[in-house]
Design an enzyme around this catalytic site. Structure first.
Site, PDB file in Angstrom:
ATOM      1  N   VAL A 295       0.832  -1.205   0.000  1.00 46.24           N
ATOM      2  CA  VAL A 295       0.000   0.000   0.000  1.00 46.24           C
ATOM      3  C   VAL A 295       0.866   1.254   0.000  1.00 46.24           C
ATOM      4  O   VAL A 295       0.652   2.187  -0.792  1.00 46.24           O
ATOM      5  CB  VAL A 295      -0.955   0.009   1.211  1.00 46.24           C
ATOM      6  CG1 VAL A 295      -1.657   1.357   1.330  1.00 46.24           C
ATOM      7  CG2 VAL A 295      -1.971  -1.109   1.093  1.00 46.24           C
TER       8      VAL A 295
ATOM      9  N   ARG B  72     -11.932  -6.040   8.729  1.00 49.19           N
ATOM     10  CA  ARG B  72     -11.044  -4.946   9.108  1.00 49.19           C
ATOM     11  C   ARG B  72     -11.083  -4.702  10.616  1.00 49.19           C
ATOM     12  O   ARG B  72     -10.095  -4.328  11.230  1.00 49.19           O
ATOM     13  CB  ARG B  72     -11.447  -3.682   8.343  1.00 49.19           C
ATOM     14  CG  ARG B  72     -11.255  -3.807   6.824  1.00 49.19           C
ATOM     15  CD  ARG B  72     -11.754  -2.566   6.101  1.00 49.19           C
ATOM     16  NE  ARG B  72     -11.578  -2.665   4.658  1.00 49.19           N
ATOM     17  CZ  ARG B  72     -12.521  -3.038   3.808  1.00 49.19           C
ATOM     18  NH1 ARG B  72     -13.717  -3.375   4.282  1.00 49.19           N
ATOM     19  NH2 ARG B  72     -12.297  -3.085   2.517  1.00 49.19           N
TER      20      ARG B  72
ATOM     21  N   ASN C 153      -3.210  -3.787  15.769  1.00 50.71           N
ATOM     22  CA  ASN C 153      -2.665  -2.554  15.216  1.00 50.71           C
ATOM     23  C   ASN C 153      -2.637  -1.380  16.198  1.00 50.71           C
ATOM     24  O   ASN C 153      -1.816  -0.473  16.055  1.00 50.71           O
ATOM     25  CB  ASN C 153      -3.419  -2.164  13.950  1.00 50.71           C
ATOM     26  CG  ASN C 153      -2.914  -2.922  12.735  1.00 50.71           C
ATOM     27  OD1 ASN C 153      -1.739  -3.273  12.666  1.00 50.71           O
ATOM     28  ND2 ASN C 153      -3.790  -3.183  11.787  1.00 50.71           N
TER      29      ASN C 153
ATOM     30  N   ALA D 197      -4.049   5.253   6.951  1.00 54.42           N
ATOM     31  CA  ALA D 197      -4.561   4.321   5.937  1.00 54.42           C
ATOM     32  C   ALA D 197      -4.748   2.914   6.481  1.00 54.42           C
ATOM     33  O   ALA D 197      -5.436   2.098   5.877  1.00 54.42           O
ATOM     34  CB  ALA D 197      -3.619   4.275   4.742  1.00 54.42           C
TER      35      ALA D 197
ATOM     36  N   PRO E 123      -8.313  -1.363  10.997  1.00 51.33           N
ATOM     37  CA  PRO E 123      -9.568  -0.703  10.623  1.00 51.33           C
ATOM     38  C   PRO E 123      -9.403   0.815  10.707  1.00 51.33           C
ATOM     39  O   PRO E 123      -9.179   1.375  11.788  1.00 51.33           O
ATOM     40  CB  PRO E 123     -10.575  -1.213  11.644  1.00 51.33           C
ATOM     41  CG  PRO E 123      -9.744  -1.554  12.845  1.00 51.33           C
ATOM     42  CD  PRO E 123      -8.403  -1.993  12.331  1.00 51.33           C
ATOM     43  N   VAL E 124      -9.511   1.481   9.560  1.00 50.20           N
ATOM     44  CA  VAL E 124      -9.033   2.851   9.447  1.00 50.20           C
ATOM     45  C   VAL E 124      -9.806   3.840  10.317  1.00 50.20           C
ATOM     46  O   VAL E 124      -9.210   4.764  10.886  1.00 50.20           O
ATOM     47  CB  VAL E 124      -9.025   3.301   7.972  1.00 50.20           C
ATOM     48  CG1 VAL E 124     -10.430   3.443   7.406  1.00 50.20           C
ATOM     49  CG2 VAL E 124      -8.240   4.585   7.812  1.00 50.20           C
TER      50      VAL E 124
ATOM     51  N   ASP F 267     -13.865   3.121  -1.330  1.00 53.59           N
ATOM     52  CA  ASP F 267     -15.171   2.480  -1.510  1.00 53.59           C
ATOM     53  C   ASP F 267     -16.020   3.275  -2.505  1.00 53.59           C
ATOM     54  O   ASP F 267     -16.701   2.700  -3.362  1.00 53.59           O
ATOM     55  CB  ASP F 267     -15.917   2.388  -0.177  1.00 53.59           C
ATOM     56  CG  ASP F 267     -15.065   1.812   0.925  1.00 53.59           C
ATOM     57  OD1 ASP F 267     -15.178   0.612   1.197  1.00 53.59           O
ATOM     58  OD2 ASP F 267     -14.269   2.568   1.515  1.00 53.59           O
TER      59      ASP F 267
ATOM     60  N   ARG G 199     -14.778   2.693  -5.998  1.00 55.22           N
ATOM     61  CA  ARG G 199     -15.237   1.386  -6.481  1.00 55.22           C
ATOM     62  C   ARG G 199     -16.716   1.437  -6.884  1.00 55.22           C
ATOM     63  O   ARG G 199     -17.129   0.862  -7.903  1.00 55.22           O
ATOM     64  CB  ARG G 199     -15.047   0.329  -5.383  1.00 55.22           C
ATOM     65  CG  ARG G 199     -13.593  -0.044  -5.128  1.00 55.22           C
ATOM     66  CD  ARG G 199     -13.442  -0.858  -3.847  1.00 55.22           C
ATOM     67  NE  ARG G 199     -12.077  -1.362  -3.691  1.00 55.22           N
ATOM     68  CZ  ARG G 199     -11.556  -1.766  -2.541  1.00 55.22           C
ATOM     69  NH1 ARG G 199     -12.299  -1.729  -1.436  1.00 55.22           N
ATOM     70  NH2 ARG G 199     -10.312  -2.202  -2.485  1.00 55.22           N
TER      71      ARG G 199
ATOM     72  N   HIS H  26     -21.769  10.631  -9.577  1.00 52.98           N
ATOM     73  CA  HIS H  26     -21.472  11.301  -8.305  1.00 52.98           C
ATOM     74  C   HIS H  26     -22.367  10.696  -7.227  1.00 52.98           C
ATOM     75  O   HIS H  26     -23.567  10.970  -7.160  1.00 52.98           O
ATOM     76  CB  HIS H  26     -21.692  12.811  -8.419  1.00 52.98           C
ATOM     77  CG  HIS H  26     -20.780  13.451  -9.416  1.00 52.98           C
ATOM     78  ND1 HIS H  26     -19.475  13.785  -9.126  1.00 52.98           N
ATOM     79  CD2 HIS H  26     -20.977  13.775 -10.715  1.00 52.98           C
ATOM     80  CE1 HIS H  26     -18.899  14.301 -10.196  1.00 52.98           C
ATOM     81  NE2 HIS H  26     -19.788  14.308 -11.182  1.00 52.98           N
TER      82      HIS H  26
ATOM     83  N   HIS I 260     -15.501   2.133   6.951  1.00 56.25           N
ATOM     84  CA  HIS I 260     -14.808   1.519   5.810  1.00 56.25           C
ATOM     85  C   HIS I 260     -14.790   0.021   6.088  1.00 56.25           C
ATOM     86  O   HIS I 260     -13.829  -0.531   6.613  1.00 56.25           O
ATOM     87  CB  HIS I 260     -13.385   2.063   5.698  1.00 56.25           C
ATOM     88  CG  HIS I 260     -12.550   1.365   4.659  1.00 56.25           C
ATOM     89  ND1 HIS I 260     -12.954   1.217   3.358  1.00 56.25           N
ATOM     90  CD2 HIS I 260     -11.329   0.771   4.741  1.00 56.25           C
ATOM     91  CE1 HIS I 260     -12.012   0.566   2.680  1.00 56.25           C
ATOM     92  NE2 HIS I 260     -11.034   0.276   3.497  1.00 56.25           N
TER      93      HIS I 260
ATOM     94  N   THR J  85      -4.641  -5.414  -1.331  1.00 51.78           N
ATOM     95  CA  THR J  85      -5.067  -4.377  -2.264  1.00 51.78           C
ATOM     96  C   THR J  85      -4.035  -3.261  -2.178  1.00 51.78           C
ATOM     97  O   THR J  85      -3.522  -2.973  -1.097  1.00 51.78           O
ATOM     98  CB  THR J  85      -6.460  -3.816  -1.917  1.00 51.78           C
ATOM     99  OG1 THR J  85      -6.414  -3.186  -0.630  1.00 51.78           O
ATOM    100  CG2 THR J  85      -7.506  -4.917  -1.889  1.00 51.78           C
TER     101      THR J  85
END
Length: 330
Positions: free
Chosen positions: A26, A101, A108, A131, A134-135, A161, A164, A181, A188, A245
């Protein structure tokens, strides 16, 4: 470890120097995007694996002559944080196949405590972009551990997200994603939601387009629901096949970086602290947020439908329970 804001200078550190923490997939995807977009004059990279860091720095530096920009890429130390305008933290243990996540949080949080102490011990006062998953939770953790003002602590939120989702909607309507849009908001992760009620496609309200389509295709709403599930679960499918990813999130982080360092006053659905918006307080969660050189200018509160509001409330509750488990809430 929780810092206070008392000794912090009033003004955000100027310039465009970036310190990247984490030289994995990443982080390096982000670094490559930053170099090619010319977003910094100096990128310093910190990672526990010194050999890997050196190799990544050398490889990136060899791409600079083709970028059209004169950028210095260096192996960094935490001393680089003193004059950094932006820290981007991609460090931490990776999400495993089949792991959510939120499962990552306990592992973490401990890693972040050590990192954030080193950052603040070196006088950092720039913008801090998280980043690591779990953010939303780790952005809250970073805010508490560093003592930085909340406008200076931002998570990548649902920017990826949303990209995507726009990609999938664009394919569905046979249009470029730039013509779509519509935001994904919330965690997330598994409790996120699309805000169909406020979306537009080529300037036409998304809900109106779906209503028109439903006249000849009664299953349209089921198709959209399936498309959202595919969007939400994209990371699981990619991780299963390639182990991580990287390009999507790297580009998303570069887009946030550009908004901040170029003082764009643009809305992106980052993870920001809510202070009454959506009837929520003291929680970091993905929602459209105006970003500029000071970080968060203000959170945008979308006008959600009743169903969307209930889903957002449930998403915030999910995150709040995990945040409370860290022991950092007041």
């Amino acid at each position: 470890m929780t810092a206070t804001n008392a000794s912090l200078p009033e003004n955000v550190t100027p310039g465009n120097k970036i310190v990247l923490i984490g030289a994995g997939a990443v982080g390096i995807a982000y670094a490559y995007a930053v170099l090619n977009q010319g977003l910094t004059d100096h990128l310093a990279i910190i990672d526990l694996d010194q050999d890997l860091t050196w190799a990544q720095v050398e490889d990136l530096a060899h791409s600079v002559p083709f970028s059209g920009n004169n950028i210095k890429v260096t192996v960094g130390t935490y001393e680089d944080c003193e004059d950094a305008a932006l820290i981007v933290n991609c460090a931490g243990v990776a999400q495993r196949e089949g792991e959510t996540r939120l499962d990552l949080v306990a592992r973490n949080v401990k890693i972040f405590e050590s990192i954030n102490k080193s950052i603040m011990d070196n006088g950092f006062n720039g913008i801090y972009l998280v980043a690591t998953n779990p953010v939303d939770v780790l952005t809250y953790v970073t805010w508490k551990q560093t003592g930085l003002p909340s406008n200076q602590v931002i998570g990548s939120g649902t920017v990826l997200d949303t990209a995507r989702w726009r990609h999938n909607l664009g394919k569905f309507f046979d249009l470029a994603p730039s013509a779509v849009h519509n935001y994904i908001i919330g965690e997330h992760g598994d409790s996120e939601l699309p805000v169909i009620s406020t979306g537009t496609v080529a300037g036409v309200p998304l809900h109106a387009m779906l209503e028109k389509e439903a006249a000849t295709n009664p299953g349209i709403y089921d198709e959209i629901d399936e498309m959202f599930v595919k969007t939400r679960d994209a990371a699981y499918d990619i991780i299963k096949r390639k182990g991580n990813t990287s390009f999507g999130i790297g580009s998303a982080l570069a887009r946030i970086t550009r908004a901040i360092l170029r003082n764009e006053d643009v809305a992106l659905p980052v993870s920001a602290l809510l202070q009454g918006e959506y009837a929520q307080r003291d929680i970091y969660i993905g929602t459209p947020t105006i970003l500029n050189r000071d970080g968060v200018r203000n959170v945008v509160e979308l006008r959600l439908s009743e169903d969307e509001f209930a889903k957002f409330d449930a998403s915030a509750k999910t995150l709040r329970e995990v945040v409370e488990s860290t022991g950092l809430t007041d």
